[in-house]
Design an enzyme around this catalytic site. Sequence first.
Site, PDB file in Angstrom:
ATOM      1  N   GLY A 199     -84.688 -36.408  77.439  1.00  0.00           N
ATOM      2  CA  GLY A 199     -85.100 -35.603  76.340  1.00  0.00           C
ATOM      3  C   GLY A 199     -85.429 -36.363  75.144  1.00  0.00           C
ATOM      4  O   GLY A 199     -84.427 -37.215  74.556  1.00  0.00           O
ATOM      5  N   TYR A 229     -87.941 -37.739  90.008  1.00  0.00           N
ATOM      6  CA  TYR A 229     -88.931 -37.867  88.738  1.00  0.00           C
ATOM      7  C   TYR A 229     -87.566 -38.185  87.681  1.00  0.00           C
ATOM      8  O   TYR A 229     -87.734 -39.094  86.841  1.00  0.00           O
ATOM      9  CB  TYR A 229     -89.366 -36.646  88.657  1.00  0.00           C
ATOM     10  CG  TYR A 229     -89.922 -36.570  87.191  1.00  0.00           C
ATOM     11  CD1 TYR A 229     -91.013 -37.404  86.832  1.00  0.00           C
ATOM     12  CD2 TYR A 229     -89.350 -35.496  86.525  1.00  0.00           C
ATOM     13  CE1 TYR A 229     -91.432 -37.424  85.254  1.00  0.00           C
ATOM     14  CE2 TYR A 229     -89.829 -35.505  85.039  1.00  0.00           C
ATOM     15  CZ  TYR A 229     -91.018 -36.117  84.403  1.00  0.00           C
ATOM     16  OH  TYR A 229     -91.234 -35.978  83.259  1.00  0.00           O
TER      17      TYR A 229
END
Length: 457
Positions: free
Chosen positions: A29, A243
């Site tokens: 993030g 991913y």
Amino acid sequence: MCGVFGIRSPDRDVARIAYFGLFALQHRGQESAGIAVSDRGRITALREMGLVAQVFSEEKLRGLRGELAIGHTRYSTTGSTHWANAQPIVHNGRARTVALGHNGNLTNAAELREELAERGVRVHSTSDSEMIAALIAHDDAPLEEAVARTIAKLDGAFSCVALAENRLIAFRDPRGMRPLCLGRIGDDWVAASETCALDLVGADFVREVNRGEAVLIDGDGVTSLQAAPADGGGALCIFEFFYLARPDSRLAGVEVHSARVRMGERLAEESPVEADLVLPIPDSGTPAAIGFSRATGIPFSEGLIKNRYVGRTFIQPEQGLREQGIRLKFNPLAEVAGQRVVVIDDSIVHGNTTRQIVRMLFDAGASEVHVRISSPPVIGPCFYGIDLADEDELVAARRSIEAVRSYIGASSLHYLSLEGLTEATRRPESELCRACLTRDYPTRVPVEAAKLRFEPV
Ligand code: SF4
């Protein structure tokens, strides 16, 4: 997509350790970052929009003193991009003050919001994470019981760290959809989304937080509660394997990098191609490209150079420069000219980036551009914390593979099979969530699933 970190240590600079822990979790993030500390029960938090290194300075870290710290890096799923939704969230409740960092997404947030409103509890942010903090903060029962009761009410994905009553709490949903692990530095305890954060702060991996378990850590040691029964074999997100997680992390005992190399090897078996060079889309496609190159004997090339300093917060270029678009991030090497190249990436979501990369490689003189993807087509949205966009924005949701190939302009396109991907993770199908690839969701799907459902109109 968020990263969480927690530490309890009476002798170390916990805010500084949390800072470095977050640094290792930056890939989860890049929108906001924050740290909350607890000093003899008094909680102080600092959270801002931006990357970890932008948010914190020496001076700011020095102002965060205590024996316990939690940290969070955020990428929004539920709730929009603004400061009020940055974490750790601090909620002052009737029973206690709680600071909380959440990775995941609740699927029953609308019901919880109603329940809190009926009890006269106001939540200030539009993210679902504050509701978790509020439920614990307003529960008059002793902390263990309040945490257990809260976990039993939540549905969806949640791996959380929290501070309350001078205790560090780490808990995980009954399906274990997002990772969360425990480690030790000497006598001190650490919790983190991924093992790479333990490595960076010099902590030894102890174990994963179990599905449905809450771990409470204080000066008397560790208390473990099975707050909710573990749900079947679990539903660890398969996207983490191909991913999201960092390649140097271990998920459910599996090294992510090795799993990705296996995906590339399997992809080569499933969809061989005559070519001169194998290029990864850096960095996410690199391990699978290594595997593909090894399995086929086609030389691996760095072919595409990535600018690693393009964060989510960079200044948007003016129109003229924006048309150069993808070159902000990637630039091809001259060696692709005249070559038949195989480009490897982990996934195609919208298709725009892949399309631009294919065009850029042809512009650089590649004679053929074959695209190989180390996961199956993404055909459904995620309700559990990965912002994959709505179904109508997913390029493969309503198109055949040939139509996707034509859209991205590649010479050929192949995806790894679901079976091949699952085998490469070395985890059984029964322990994984693969819902965005199959549309077989492990929970009830929320009725109003839009990302901004709590935003004021
Ligand atoms: S729907 Fe997809 S991205 Fe979401 S948790 Fe499941 S596998 Fe992961």
